[in-house]
Design an enzyme around this catalytic site. Structure first.
Site, PDB file in Angstrom:
ATOM      1  N   ASP A 193       2.961  -2.441  -4.176  1.00 18.01           N
ATOM      2  CA  ASP A 193       2.062  -3.262  -4.995  1.00 18.01           C
ATOM      3  C   ASP A 193       0.974  -2.461  -5.709  1.00 18.01           C
ATOM      4  O   ASP A 193       0.395  -2.937  -6.679  1.00 18.01           O
ATOM      5  CB  ASP A 193       1.446  -4.404  -4.184  1.00 18.01           C
ATOM      6  CG  ASP A 193       0.714  -3.953  -2.933  1.00 18.01           C
ATOM      7  OD1 ASP A 193       0.767  -2.751  -2.579  1.00 18.01           O
ATOM      8  OD2 ASP A 193       0.085  -4.810  -2.277  1.00 18.01           O
ATOM      9  N   HIS A 194       0.664  -1.271  -5.251  1.00 19.82           N
ATOM     10  CA  HIS A 194      -0.295  -0.380  -5.921  1.00 19.82           C
ATOM     11  C   HIS A 194      -0.259   0.961  -5.215  1.00 19.82           C
ATOM     12  O   HIS A 194       0.420   1.119  -4.191  1.00 19.82           O
ATOM     13  CB  HIS A 194      -1.727  -0.952  -5.883  1.00 19.82           C
ATOM     14  CG  HIS A 194      -2.104  -1.486  -4.545  1.00 19.82           C
ATOM     15  ND1 HIS A 194      -2.273  -0.682  -3.443  1.00 19.82           N
ATOM     16  CD2 HIS A 194      -2.312  -2.760  -4.120  1.00 19.82           C
ATOM     17  CE1 HIS A 194      -2.572  -1.427  -2.398  1.00 19.82           C
ATOM     18  NE2 HIS A 194      -2.596  -2.700  -2.773  1.00 19.82           N
ATOM     19  N   ASP A 212       0.801  -1.231   0.000  1.00 21.49           N
ATOM     20  CA  ASP A 212       0.000   0.000   0.000  1.00 21.49           C
ATOM     21  C   ASP A 212       0.832   1.278   0.000  1.00 21.49           C
ATOM     22  O   ASP A 212       0.345   2.347   0.402  1.00 21.49           O
ATOM     23  CB  ASP A 212      -0.952   0.039   1.207  1.00 21.49           C
ATOM     24  CG  ASP A 212      -2.180  -0.842   1.018  1.00 21.49           C
ATOM     25  OD1 ASP A 212      -2.172  -1.677   0.111  1.00 21.49           O
ATOM     26  OD2 ASP A 212      -3.138  -0.706   1.796  1.00 21.49           O
ATOM     27  N   CYS A 270      -4.296  -5.729  -3.849  1.00 26.35           N
ATOM     28  CA  CYS A 270      -3.164  -6.563  -3.427  1.00 26.35           C
ATOM     29  C   CYS A 270      -3.081  -7.879  -4.189  1.00 26.35           C
ATOM     30  O   CYS A 270      -2.040  -8.212  -4.766  1.00 26.35           O
ATOM     31  CB  CYS A 270      -3.262  -6.853  -1.926  1.00 26.35           C
ATOM     32  SG  CYS A 270      -3.138  -5.407  -0.865  1.00 26.35           S
ATOM     33  N   HIS A 324      -0.698 -12.174  -1.699  1.00 23.93           N
ATOM     34  CA  HIS A 324      -1.803 -11.703  -0.872  1.00 23.93           C
ATOM     35  C   HIS A 324      -2.083 -12.746   0.191  1.00 23.93           C
ATOM     36  O   HIS A 324      -2.117 -13.955  -0.077  1.00 23.93           O
ATOM     37  CB  HIS A 324      -3.028 -11.472  -1.749  1.00 23.93           C
ATOM     38  CG  HIS A 324      -4.205 -10.902  -1.023  1.00 23.93           C
ATOM     39  ND1 HIS A 324      -4.134  -9.755  -0.278  1.00 23.93           N
ATOM     40  CD2 HIS A 324      -5.486 -11.318  -0.931  1.00 23.93           C
ATOM     41  CE1 HIS A 324      -5.322  -9.488   0.235  1.00 23.93           C
ATOM     42  NE2 HIS A 324      -6.157 -10.431  -0.139  1.00 23.93           N
TER      43      HIS A 324
END
Length: 556
Positions: free
Chosen positions: A300-301, A34, A73, A127
């Site tokens: 991851d994002h 995150d 995720c 995840h």
């Protein structure tokens, strides 16, 4: 209900040709959960304290326009670690187990293990609910973190883990610290094979509970909020507004006077994660592997904190899709290099393969970044593609972001004139050629949705309660929190012991786990000699019983 999938990987032609050499470079693979572009070296927020990530970026190539394949995720990590994008796999969301959808995929750990590497991992890599340990010679699971009392700290009703505030704990009590400790120990040992060491850092994932000192670095009255355009959704199609959910998290945050507190929590969590990364890199530099180790660090994002009245990830705008990505490759990269080309996390798999002299499996769809590592200004004709749900895609080149939803509605943003994506210019006739050019990069394959995980708490089923007793030295202990965790790190059942030491656990978050799971016993009423038990995580398996659990201790 969690399922166990058994699968086999057939030997492929690429495997037969792999050469194992003692002089292969080592790989340090660092995943941060995150983490958006707020790190100081990317300039996303002026108050971010990320000296260790910044220093690491200065040692090699920092990709200024790196994007995730999916803004969630599970699909992001599954695509990165298999090299197969969501549009090909059908894994678009967090509740879709990736392995059944990709039974023959060779993950990055499996690939390096088959290539003669010793592969060691810790923390969150896949995840949580769909973690796979196949391909690792050793793997240390992510642990639970201490929690503050009187939750939720932010006062938002029914907030679950959408919460923030300081926890009364030392760094060493936090899971990320322990994961880095494990990784440091690997760097201090002698390895007979080249080493692939993967370390997953959980913060700044929610909830933003980190020790008080990190909150102290960001006084609440000095917090700078993201710059928001109040009518920013006015020119966004309904498909985008539905994703933004302005009456959801954003209204909860603003109506409870939590905006500055939330930003403070995110900044504090970034600094905490950065401190752990600093410990890991310092250990590498002090080890015998310092001069022959490729370092890759990625998030991851992205993450929204109110931009477009949206929070979290799960969107196709810049904030949800842009990620930190940096590579330090001895003999290839030079210090202080920044690359402005648009790349994706899907490119990491083939990049590491090429850097290590290996040939990736044919199913890998990314493109090696090695030319850009050697020359960050090298020609690069590929925009970055991000997918959120079937047939919803964003295409990002160095100037434009084009979004096309499954219903055909569109957004287009000119980052040269509008870096905050405030003005959707998709309907302007002069931009028709830009849309047509970018649309050609949207996936032509849009796989059907992979099967979703079925909830164990289906409508109409009465939740299960579980009871038992905590006895220490023959006497019951009151006031202890007993909690059961599933593989994804979510609490599955929780209760507190009464004066007779009895607890009743009420089922939460989709039912109880099957097989092995984690049990924690925490509280201030444990005798001093058992104080460590309040911090322990016990791995247990059900031996017998339906509504009464007896446990067999497997490990501590």
């Amino acid at each position: 209900m969690l399922r166990l999938f058994v699968f086999a990987i057939a030997l492929s032609p690429w495997l037969a040709s792999l050469a194992i050499a003692a002089d292969k470079p080592n790989v340090l693979f660092v995943a941060v959960d995150d983490l958006n572009d707020w790190v100081h070296c990317l300039g996303g927020h002026p108050q971010t304290r990320s000296p260790n990530v910044d220093a690491l970026a200065a040692k090699g190539v920092l990709f200024e326009r790196a994007y995730c394949s999916a803004p969630a995720c599970n699909p992001s990590r599954a695509s990165l670690l298999t090299g197969i994008p969501p549009s090909t796999s059908g894994v678009y969301h967090n509740d879709q187990p990736w392995r059944p959808a990709l039974p023959d995929a060779v993950t990055l750990p499996q690939f390096f293990q088959a290539s003669g590497y010793e592969v060691i991992g810790c923390g969150k890599l896949f995840h949580g609910s769909y973690r796979e340990e196949t391909g690792f010679d050793q793997y240390r699971k992510q642990m639970g973190d201490p929690k503050p009392k009187n939750l939720p700290l932010n006062g938002i009703p029914k907030t679950s883990h959408f919460d923030w505030g300081p926890v009364n704990a030392q760094d060493a009590e936090m899971s990320d610290y322990q994961m880095v400790d494990f990784a440091i120990k690997q760097l201090q040992q002698k390895h007979d094979k080249p080493l692939f060491l993967a370390c997953g850092i959980y913060r700044p994932h929610l909830p933003w509970y980190v020790p008080q000192e990190y909150f102290d670095h960001f006084p609440l009255d000095q917090i700078q909020l993201p710059e928001i355009k109040e009518d920013d959704l006015a020119d966004v199609p309904q498909a985008g507004v539905k994703i933004a959910r302005p009456d959801g998290d954003h209204r909860k945050v603003t109506s409870t006077d939590n905006y500055a507190k939330a930003v403070q929590g995110y900044l504090a969590s970034i600094e905490f994660a950065d401190a752990q990364i600093g410990r890991l890199i310092a250990a590498l530099e002090a080890s015998e592997y310092a001069d022959n180790t490729i370092i890759v660090l990625w998030g991851d994002h992205g993450w929204h904190l109110g931009e477009k009245q949206h929070w979290r990830k799960f969107a196709l705008w810049e904030e949800a899709t842009r990620v930190p990505l940096l590579v330090v490759a001895p003999g290839v990269t030079q210090p202080q290099q920044r690359c402005g080309r648009t790349v994706t996390l899907l490119d990491i798999y083939p990049t590491l393969a090429e850097l290590c002299g290996l040939t990736p499996p044919a199913a890998v769809e990314g493109k090696s970044l090695v030319p850009l590592l050697s020359d960050p200004a090298a020609a690069w004709d590929r925009p970055a593609v991000t997918t959120h749900g079937r047939n919803n895609h964003a295409v990002r080149d160095e100037r434009w972001r084009y979004i096309r939803y499954a219903d055909g509605s569109e957004e287009l943003y000119d980052h040269l004139e509008d870096p905050q994506e405030w003005t959707n210019v998709a309907d302007q006739p002069e931009n028709a050629a830009v849309k047509k050019r970018l649309a050609q990069w949207a996936p032509t394959t849009n796989a059907e949705d992979a099967e979703r995980e079925k909830s164990a708490t289906a409508k109409g089923r009465k939740p299960i309660t579980i009871e038992g007793t905590v006895i220490v030295n023959g006497a019951p202990v009151a006031g202890l929190e007993v909690a059961i965790y599933g593989r994804g790190g979510k609490v599955k059942a929780r209760g507190v012991t009464d004066a007779k030491g009895k607890y009743v656990l009420q089922e939460e978050n989709g039912g109880l786990p099957e097989g092995e799971f984690r049990l924690t016993i925490r509280g201030g009423n444990l005798p001093p000699k058992y104080a460590e038990l309040s911090k322990s995580v016990l791995k247990v398996a059900v031996c017998r019983g339906a509504n009464w659990l007896d446990f067999q201790l497997l490990s501590q």
